[in-house]
Design a protein around this motif. Structure first.
Motif, PDB file in Angstrom:
ATOM      1  N   PRO A   9      -3.687  45.803  71.706  1.00 15.85           N
ATOM      2  CA  PRO A   9      -4.934  45.642  70.973  1.00 15.85           C
ATOM      3  C   PRO A   9      -4.796  45.829  69.468  1.00 15.85           C
ATOM      4  O   PRO A   9      -5.775  45.757  68.751  1.00 15.85           O
ATOM      5  N   TYR A  10      -3.569  46.083  68.993  1.00 17.59           N
ATOM      6  CA  TYR A  10      -3.354  46.265  67.558  1.00 17.59           C
ATOM      7  C   TYR A  10      -2.261  45.317  67.079  1.00 17.59           C
ATOM      8  O   TYR A  10      -1.109  45.721  66.870  1.00 17.59           O
ATOM      9  N   PRO A 248      -8.714  55.058  75.597  1.00 20.22           N
ATOM     10  CA  PRO A 248      -9.298  54.882  74.269  1.00 20.22           C
ATOM     11  C   PRO A 248      -8.360  55.276  73.133  1.00 20.22           C
ATOM     12  O   PRO A 248      -8.491  54.789  72.022  1.00 20.22           O
ATOM     13  N   ASP A 249      -7.402  56.179  73.409  1.00 18.73           N
ATOM     14  CA  ASP A 249      -6.496  56.554  72.326  1.00 18.73           C
ATOM     15  C   ASP A 249      -5.172  55.806  72.413  1.00 18.73           C
ATOM     16  O   ASP A 249      -4.157  56.262  71.896  1.00 18.73           O
ATOM     17  N   GLY A 250      -5.209  54.623  73.046  1.00 22.16           N
ATOM     18  CA  GLY A 250      -4.005  53.783  73.091  1.00 22.16           C
ATOM     19  C   GLY A 250      -3.564  53.422  71.682  1.00 22.16           C
ATOM     20  O   GLY A 250      -4.397  53.199  70.803  1.00 22.16           O
ATOM     21  N   PRO A 289      -0.735  50.058  75.758  1.00 22.13           N
ATOM     22  CA  PRO A 289      -0.795  50.861  74.528  1.00 22.13           C
ATOM     23  C   PRO A 289      -0.594  52.344  74.807  1.00 22.13           C
ATOM     24  O   PRO A 289      -1.374  52.950  75.564  1.00 22.13           O
ATOM     25  N   TYR A 351      -6.811  63.399  66.977  1.00 19.31           N
ATOM     26  CA  TYR A 351      -7.274  62.839  68.261  1.00 19.31           C
ATOM     27  C   TYR A 351      -8.752  63.164  68.482  1.00 19.31           C
ATOM     28  O   TYR A 351      -9.532  62.316  68.906  1.00 19.31           O
ATOM     29  N   GLN A 352      -9.140  64.425  68.184  1.00 26.25           N
ATOM     30  CA  GLN A 352     -10.513  64.876  68.462  1.00 26.25           C
ATOM     31  C   GLN A 352     -11.533  64.397  67.439  1.00 26.25           C
ATOM     32  O   GLN A 352     -12.612  63.944  67.793  1.00 26.25           O
ATOM     33  N   ASN A 353     -11.166  64.540  66.143  1.00 27.06           N
ATOM     34  CA  ASN A 353     -12.179  64.405  65.101  1.00 27.06           C
ATOM     35  C   ASN A 353     -11.980  63.260  64.121  1.00 27.06           C
ATOM     36  O   ASN A 353     -12.881  62.960  63.353  1.00 27.06           O
ATOM     37  N   HIS A 354     -10.804  62.653  64.107  1.00 26.99           N
ATOM     38  CA  HIS A 354     -10.522  61.635  63.081  1.00 26.99           C
ATOM     39  C   HIS A 354      -9.901  60.379  63.660  1.00 26.99           C
ATOM     40  O   HIS A 354      -9.264  59.622  62.950  1.00 26.99           O
ATOM     41  N   PHE A 355     -10.108  60.157  64.953  1.00 25.09           N
ATOM     42  CA  PHE A 355      -9.363  59.062  65.565  1.00 25.09           C
ATOM     43  C   PHE A 355      -9.795  57.694  65.051  1.00 25.09           C
ATOM     44  O   PHE A 355      -8.988  56.767  64.977  1.00 25.09           O
ATOM     45  N   SER A 356     -11.068  57.578  64.696  1.00 27.11           N
ATOM     46  CA  SER A 356     -11.498  56.255  64.234  1.00 27.11           C
ATOM     47  C   SER A 356     -10.756  55.866  62.956  1.00 27.11           C
ATOM     48  O   SER A 356     -10.487  54.691  62.721  1.00 27.11           O
ATOM     49  N   GLU A 359      -7.585  54.400  64.166  1.00 26.10           N
ATOM     50  CA  GLU A 359      -7.816  53.072  64.742  1.00 26.10           C
ATOM     51  C   GLU A 359      -7.909  52.027  63.637  1.00 26.10           C
ATOM     52  O   GLU A 359      -7.334  50.941  63.746  1.00 26.10           O
ATOM     53  N   LYS A 360      -8.609  52.391  62.555  1.00 27.44           N
ATOM     54  CA  LYS A 360      -8.759  51.417  61.465  1.00 27.44           C
ATOM     55  C   LYS A 360      -7.411  51.104  60.816  1.00 27.44           C
ATOM     56  O   LYS A 360      -7.124  49.962  60.496  1.00 27.44           O
ATOM     57  N   LEU A 363      -5.451  48.812  62.992  1.00 25.49           N
ATOM     58  CA  LEU A 363      -5.945  47.429  62.926  1.00 25.49           C
ATOM     59  C   LEU A 363      -5.442  46.736  61.662  1.00 25.49           C
ATOM     60  O   LEU A 363      -5.136  45.557  61.666  1.00 25.49           O
TER      61      LEU A 363
END
Lengths: 390, 307
Positions: A9-10, A248-250, A289, A351-356, A359-360, A363
């Motif tokens: 997915p990346y 989700p954390d792939g 992933p 993983y807990q608080n900054h994963f987005s 992800e960015k 990408l």
């Protein structure tokens, strides 16, 4: 180099691997194939990287569950160098930094019931994948001799291999201690290469065919496949891979088959259990992933991992241990390190608080996205979704 | 006469839908500069595209000896080669008029059905070493090693030619025809096969109008989808269509069934102006306790809606 880059997915992961990856493939080839200069130049051109070659990390200093310093020794001069940092990445293969820091690790083969893995052995054992001592000879215009060595293993025509190149399947040491017996295993790998070659040159019924062959390269650094695997907040296992249990954390996708090696039975018999030839058994999977939780230690707060020492079972290691996959893991933990630095967060907090944020970055990718993909060889028998978006 | 009657009945069925009913041949192409292959569409009893076929007659020369091959080829609705039939009285032969054996026929089936054959990357001239080019479409020499497994001994050029007709030249033309024949019935027939390659063909081919017309069917493929199909399908569907009543209803019900990446793809595309109550509730219930891009997107959507 093996496996694939630029996958869902990346799809941007792998651009850096492409920048530094060699264009030609193949094991046991001329050194020009591996383009070491390209890699060196790329690193030297980065103002934010300080490179210390030929240092062996052998000590850590801790503050509770955090590594404060890694101390390494120069292999040639013995000079010690301390590296202080808020965050460390263990890409040693052997999980050396994690081990020194007291991180929990796995080794050997887990039993079938431990993770419910169909491919695992019924009982846990130490039959890991082996170390390869590869070699090749070159054809010369002149003939050459090779000593009729007396210190080799007892050899015969039946046991010999009348070839001019030893590839990945000259693999040995399965069942031995892959940390403490590395050199012994490598030495055995050398012993069988020389015993075989001496036989081919001096005793083989077709030795004339080898008159113009001259040993050109024999690996003095054995290619290790498996030793310690540091435990993360998640352990990736066979069923996640075969069941395509996307998480989700792939992060970086592992492609390639689950590729596990075993001693060649015939060779093992001929050499009293000390096999030096291997076979591979493959299970085809779709790219998967790797969860971010497999890329940091569950015990050591500031330790990331990438490569073959990540949090996977022995069976799952069969697919994650490929070079391009390792390279992409490196891209991911590099991104994680930048977030850690920016937000003063340890990996678990990412993983807990900054994963987005991660992800960015995944990408976007790093590395030059405009280069032609020259990593299109040795892609393996990965299952691929038929059709894909155009 | 019967054919004409069938034609009229069938065309009557088509007055309401936008389907065109094309006269055969629906496609044609040329092989080896001279051989004209015509492809016909075959329809089922309801007039829906079922598959394609072509009667192939082509000359092939094996080592300077030339003869004609005659076979019938069949492709499926998305141009994938399906099977061949020999023509009664016109068996297949190899060099020196050696007839095909039973295992040759089976091998030919396997060769033709392998769309990934290495024959794709070779030209005719590269099939043998030490080729001697000649005007008479025939060369002599040893078949190169890499090719040997992908051809039948004594019928190298036949295999090569037939493979390229089956897997190369026909595919694009057939897909173009199929696209022109899209109708609810055809799309339903395609989707029901639960074939990922077909599903990707659809989402890659659809115009905006097609997505509007066939949204229910595409949503169905999303539930069936394996791997990244769901994510890719969501990415392909235009935002306004995804956000319409049907789209929102689907995602309100099925959001949790989707994998993480398909969920994120949906959240990136949904237009905030029109989120209905059901979808709002679903999204509210899908906020995790850990930070993720998905959470960020949901929060933005719900905040916007609340303003």
């Amino acid at each position: 180099m093996g496996a694939r880059i630029n996958l869902e997915p990346y799809p941007a992961l792998g651009n850096l691997v492409n920048e530094i990856g060699p264009e030609l493939g193949g094991n046991a080839q001329q050194k020009t194939y591996y383009e070491d200069d390209k890699k060196l130049k790329a690193v030297l051109n980065e103002s934010n990287i300080s490179l210390f070659l030929n240092y062996h990390a052998n000590r850590v200093e801790m503050d509770g569950n955090k590594i404060v310093k890694v101390i390494a020794q120069n292999l040639e001069t013995g000079e010690k160098q301390a590296f202080s940092a808020p965050l460390f990445a263990d890409c040693t293969g052997d999980g050396t930094i994690g081990y020194l820091a007291g991180a929990e690790y796995m080794s050997g083969r887990e039993s079938r019931e431990k993770f419910n893995e169909p491919t695992a052995p019924e009982k846990a054992d130490n039959l890991t994948m082996g170390i390869s001592v590869q070699w090749f000879s070159e054809t010369t215009e002149h003939t050459s001799t090779f000593p009729n060595i007396k210190w080799g293993l007892p050899w015969s025509e039946e046991k010999s291999f009348a070839i001019t190149r030893g590839d990945w399947d000259w693999e040995t040491g399965m069942g031995k201690d892959m940390i403490n017996e590395t050199e012994f295993i490598r030495d055995y790998g050398l012993l069988v290469v020389y015993s075989n070659w001496s036989f081919l040159k001096n005793h083989h019924s077709e030795k004339e065919k080898f008159e113009n062959e001259s040993l050109k390269w024999v690996a003095y650094v054995g290619g290790k496949r498996e030793s310690r695997r540091l435990v993360g907040d998640y352990i990736l296992t066979e069923n996640d891979l075969t069941g395509r249990n996307l998480m989700p954390d792939g992060t970086a996708p592992t492609s390639w088959t689950i590729d596990l090696h075993y001693p060649d039975a015939e060779n093992s018999k001929q050499f009293d259990g000390e096999a030096f030839r291997s076979i591979a058994e493959h299970i085809k999977i779709y790219p998967y992933p790797i969860p971010f939780r497999c890329l940091y230690s569950k015990d050591i707060d500031n330790l990331l991992m990438a490569g073959r020492d990540i949090s996977v079972s022995h069976v799952a290691l069969g697919t994650v241990r490929l070079m391009r996959t390792g390279g992409m893991m490196g891209e991911v933990i590099g991104m994680a390190a930048s977030i850690s630095n920016e937000r003063k967060a340890i990996p678990r907090e990412i993983y807990q608080n900054h994963f987005s944020a991660l992800e960015k970055l995944m990408l976007e990718g790093i590395g030059n996205p405009n280069l032609t993909n020259n990593q299109d060889y040795n892609l393996g028998a990965t299952l691929m979704e038929t059709g894909s978006i155009k | 006469m019967i054919r004409a009657v069938v034609f009229f009945l069938v065309s009557a069925l088509f007055t309401e839908s936008k389907t065109a009913f094309y006269d055969n041949p629906v496609a044609h192409f040329t092989v080896a500069d001279s051989v004209n292959i015509e492809i016909n569409a075959i329809y089922d009893s309801l007039g829906v595209l079922s598959n394609y076929n072509a009667h192939i007659i082509t000359p092939v020369c094996e080592e300077d000896k030339c003869y004609a091959i005659e076979v019938d080829f069949y492709w499926d609705q998305i141009g994938r080669f399906h099977h061949y039939d020999t023509v009664p009285g016109k068996g297949l032969t190899k060099l020196d008029h050696d007839p095909f054996t039973e295992s040759d026929f089976i091998k030919l089936k396997n060769i033709l059905n392998n769309s990934n054959s290495i024959l794709a990357s070779y030209t005719k001239e590269e099939l043998v070493r030490n080729t001697r080019s000649s005007d008479v479409d025939g060369v002599s020499g040893a078949t190169i090693k890499e090719i040997q497994e992908s051809v039948i001994n004594g019928a190298v050029y036949s295999c090569f030619t037939l493979w390229h007709i089956a897997n190369g030249l026909a595919v694009d033309s057939l897909q173009k025809v199929t696209k022109k024949l899209f109708s609810r019935e055809l799309i339903k027939n395609l989707v029901i096969q639960d074939d990922q390659e077909i599903n990707y063909f659809l989402i890659n081919s659809f115009s905006e109008r097609d997505f509007t017309d066939y949204l229910p069917e595409i949503l169905q493929t999303i539930l069936q989808g394996k791997g990244y199909y769901a994510k890719n399908a969501v990415e392909k569907i235009p935002s306004e269509i995804l956000s319409n009543i049907l789209g929102q209803g689907f995602f309100a019900t099925n959001f949790t069934r989707l994998d993480y990446f398909a969920q994120v793809a949906f959240l990136k595309k949904i237009s905030t102006k029109s989120i209905n109550e059901d979808l709002k509730t679903t999204l509210r219930n899908n906020v995790d306790n850990r930070n993720s891009y998905k959470n960020d997107l949901i929060k933005v959507l719900l905040d916007d809606v609340n303003d």
